[in-house]
Motif scaffolding. Structure first.
Motif, PDB file in Angstrom:
ATOM      1  N   PHE A  50       0.838  -1.182   0.000  1.00 11.52           N
ATOM      2  CA  PHE A  50       0.000   0.000   0.000  1.00 11.52           C
ATOM      3  C   PHE A  50       0.875   1.234   0.000  1.00 11.52           C
ATOM      4  O   PHE A  50       2.049   1.179   0.343  1.00 11.52           O
ATOM      5  N   ARG A  51       0.292   2.352  -0.450  1.00 12.39           N
ATOM      6  CA  ARG A  51       1.050   3.570  -0.675  1.00 12.39           C
ATOM      7  C   ARG A  51       0.772   4.618   0.393  1.00 12.39           C
ATOM      8  O   ARG A  51      -0.307   4.639   0.976  1.00 12.39           O
ATOM      9  N   THR A  52       1.759   5.479   0.585  1.00 15.49           N
ATOM     10  CA  THR A  52       1.565   6.603   1.496  1.00 15.49           C
ATOM     11  C   THR A  52       0.589   7.596   0.875  1.00 15.49           C
ATOM     12  O   THR A  52       0.420   7.647  -0.340  1.00 15.49           O
ATOM     13  N   GLU A  53      -0.050   8.352   1.746  1.00 17.72           N
ATOM     14  CA  GLU A  53      -0.916   9.441   1.325  1.00 17.72           C
ATOM     15  C   GLU A  53      -0.650  10.616   2.261  1.00 17.72           C
ATOM     16  O   GLU A  53      -0.205  10.420   3.396  1.00 17.72           O
ATOM     17  N   PRO A  54      -0.886  11.834   1.804  1.00 25.15           N
ATOM     18  CA  PRO A  54      -0.647  12.986   2.676  1.00 25.15           C
ATOM     19  C   PRO A  54      -1.572  12.937   3.889  1.00 25.15           C
ATOM     20  O   PRO A  54      -2.723  12.511   3.793  1.00 25.15           O
TER      21      PRO A  54
END
Length: 168
Positions: A5-9
């Motif tokens: 999964f990816r980072t998000e702000p």
């Protein structure tokens, strides 16, 4: 590997199910100290459990965590059933905030902007403190007491956190 999964702000609306974002944005609620200091008032709900718990109190501790990097291997999440937990960075470096509704759900990884702290609601499953630069110094406000206040869940298969917004 589908456990990516990816980072998000980190934004207040996206983080709202898990707690509060602590940041001094917009206009302060009031000016103090002869008008030279803006007060952003009462920005988090500190919750140290129901009255049925053994006596506990709010405390401020200092954490010095080793920096990590992306991609980051997430092997466990933890929660504190007896109290909220606030992390206030003592340097202006971004850090990761990993949270999940429950250990079987896909986690989310929020990336702070370097001028944000967070307050996790009591019982929120979260990753360990994950600074991305040295020194990893944080002031932490949480429940101090004698009863157990930590539950850990180790994943059978780790997750991999990678950089960038969007779906993996």
């Amino acid at each position: 590997m589908n456990r990516i999964f990816r980072t998000e702000p980190l934004t207040a609306p996206a983080f709202a199910p898990f707690g509060e974002v602590l940041e001094a944005t917009g206009s302060p609620d009031r000016l103090i100290n002869q008008g030279l200091c803006g007060r952003f008032h009462d920005r988090a709900v500190l919750d140290f459990g129901p009255e049925t718990l053994p006596a506990g109190r709010a405390g401020i501790s200092l954490f010095h965590a080793e920096p990590r990097s992306l991609p980051y291997r997430l092997e466990l999440v933890e929660r504190h059933p007896e109290g909220s937990q606030a992390f206030l960075p003592m340097t202006q470096h971004p850090f990761l905030v990993i949270v999940t509704e429950h250990p079987e759900a896909k986690p989310r990884a929020f990336l702070t902007n370097g001028a944000q702290g967070i307050n996790l609601r009591r019982g929120t499953w979260h990753g360990v403190l994950t600074p991305l630069a040295a020194p990893g110094l944080f002031a932490v406000v949480d429940r101090i007491g004698t009863s157990p206040n930590l539950e850990e869940h180790w994943f059978d298969s780790p997750w991999l956190v990678v950089s960038g917004a969007g779906q993996a």
